[in-house]
Design a protein around this motif. Structure first.
Motif, mmCIF file in Angstrom:
data_model
loop_
_atom_site.group_PDB
_atom_site.id
_atom_site.type_symbol
_atom_site.label_atom_id
_atom_site.label_comp_id
_atom_site.label_asym_id
_atom_site.label_seq_id
_atom_site.Cartn_x
_atom_site.Cartn_y
_atom_site.Cartn_z
ATOM 1 N N LYS A 179 0.834 -1.207 0.000
ATOM 2 C CA LYS A 179 0.000 0.000 0.000
ATOM 3 C C LYS A 179 0.867 1.255 0.000
ATOM 4 N N VAL A 180 1.941 1.246 0.793
ATOM 5 C CA VAL A 180 2.878 2.366 0.848
ATOM 6 C C VAL A 180 3.490 2.604 -0.535
ATOM 7 N N GLY A 181 3.874 1.525 -1.201
ATOM 8 C CA GLY A 181 4.404 1.663 -2.557
ATOM 9 C C GLY A 181 3.366 2.216 -3.520
ATOM 10 N N ASN A 182 2.139 1.777 -3.371
ATOM 11 C CA ASN A 182 1.081 2.208 -4.291
ATOM 12 C C ASN A 182 0.768 3.692 -4.182
ATOM 13 N N ILE A 183 1.045 4.306 -3.028
ATOM 14 C CA ILE A 183 0.789 5.751 -2.917
ATOM 15 C C ILE A 183 2.030 6.573 -3.259
ATOM 16 N N GLY A 184 3.047 5.893 -3.801
ATOM 17 C CA GLY A 184 4.178 6.632 -4.361
ATOM 18 C C GLY A 184 5.415 6.721 -3.502
#
Length: 280
Positions: free
Chosen positions: A79-84
């Protein structure tokens, strides 16, 4: 640089380095779980994405583990990766003021090995007060690959807490208000008091009279009764308001600091565990 940053610093960062900056809004209300997302949609700092305490920063409560257990960390890393966010990204987290939810996300990112994460001093309220722009636009963020490097020594479970208290191997602190610590009031749980042996350090005491983060010298005074040579395990009700104390302890030079994520709500889920109501 300091973990805590000013509104001026963030405004400059968004103007000059927007491509490598992610801002996260963590506003939340324990008594109204939908309130945080609603106020985010009504207005937030430009480029900010919203993460929810219940849906993102913790797992659903189970029989044991407390009322805000840590999220599935592999899923949270995705999730952290998905928000950039990756390990080269500067992350700035904010709350309504200097509240506990932003510190919870700071701790989670630190636990996963991300160093470049900061709290906005004064939060959204200070940002608005100083006249910086507010938007209702939800940003489109480019996903990145975040690879967690877990710091297992940053966390303690109930077995470790019990063992180290029994053998006096660590100091346990309770971050809740004095009234809750003493069991004089308990708005959330069916038992009142604190874990036997815990010392009370109310998390709001790391803030000054204006609600801003205290300077390092003041934080050192706040924790002057503790030894920097000891292991410190930090608890609260459910592992959320403990996080500002973790940050403050580390800022004050304490190095061996762990979070007990389950905290009092996990402790009392075991009927055989005693609770104490006297000051310690």
């Amino acid at each position: 640089m300091s973990v805590v940053v000013s509104t001026e610093w963030l405004n400059d960062r968004l103007k000059n380095h927007p491509e490598n900056t992610v801002v996260v809004d963590t506003r939340f209300d324990l008594m109204d779980p939908d309130a945080g997302r609603k106020i985010y949609l009504n207005g937030h700092i430009p480029q900010a994405v919203y993460l929810d305490l219940n849906k993102d920063l913790s797992e659903k409560p189970q029989k044991h583990g407390g009322s805000h257990p840590l999220p599935d960390m592999e899923m949270f890393a995705a999730k952290v990766g998905n928000i950039g966010i990756d390990h080269d990204t500067t992350v700035v987290v904010y709350d309504q003021r200097n509240d506990m939810f932003a510190a919870r996300l700071w701790w989670l990112l630190q636990y996963m090995g991300h160093e470049d994460v900061h709290l906005l001093d004064g939060g959204f309220e200070q940002w608005e007060k100083e006249g910086y722009s507010v938007t209702t636009e939800v940003p489109a963020l480019k996903a990145k690959d975040f690879k967690p490097v877990f710091r297992e020594n940053d966390v303690a479970d109930i077995e470790e807490v019990q063992e180290k208290l029994q053998h006096h191997k660590a100091t346990l602190i309770d971050s809740r208000s004095k009234a809750r610590y003493l069991g004089e009031t308990e708005p959330l749980y069916n038992r009142a008091g604190h874990i036997p042996g815990a010392k009370n350090f109310f998390w709001k005491n790391v803030l000054d009279e204006e609600g801003k983060w205290k300077e390092v010298s003041e934080l050192e005074r706040n924790f002057s009764s503790l030894s920097k040579d000891d292991e410190i395990i930090v608890s609260c009700g459910s592992g959320v308001s403990a996080c500002p104390n973790v940050l403050a302890l580390k800022s004050a030079g304490f190095r061996n600091v762990k979070l007990y994520p389950g905290s009092f709500s996990d402790w009392i889920s075991y009927e055989e565990n005693e609770v104490e109501t006297k000051d310690e």
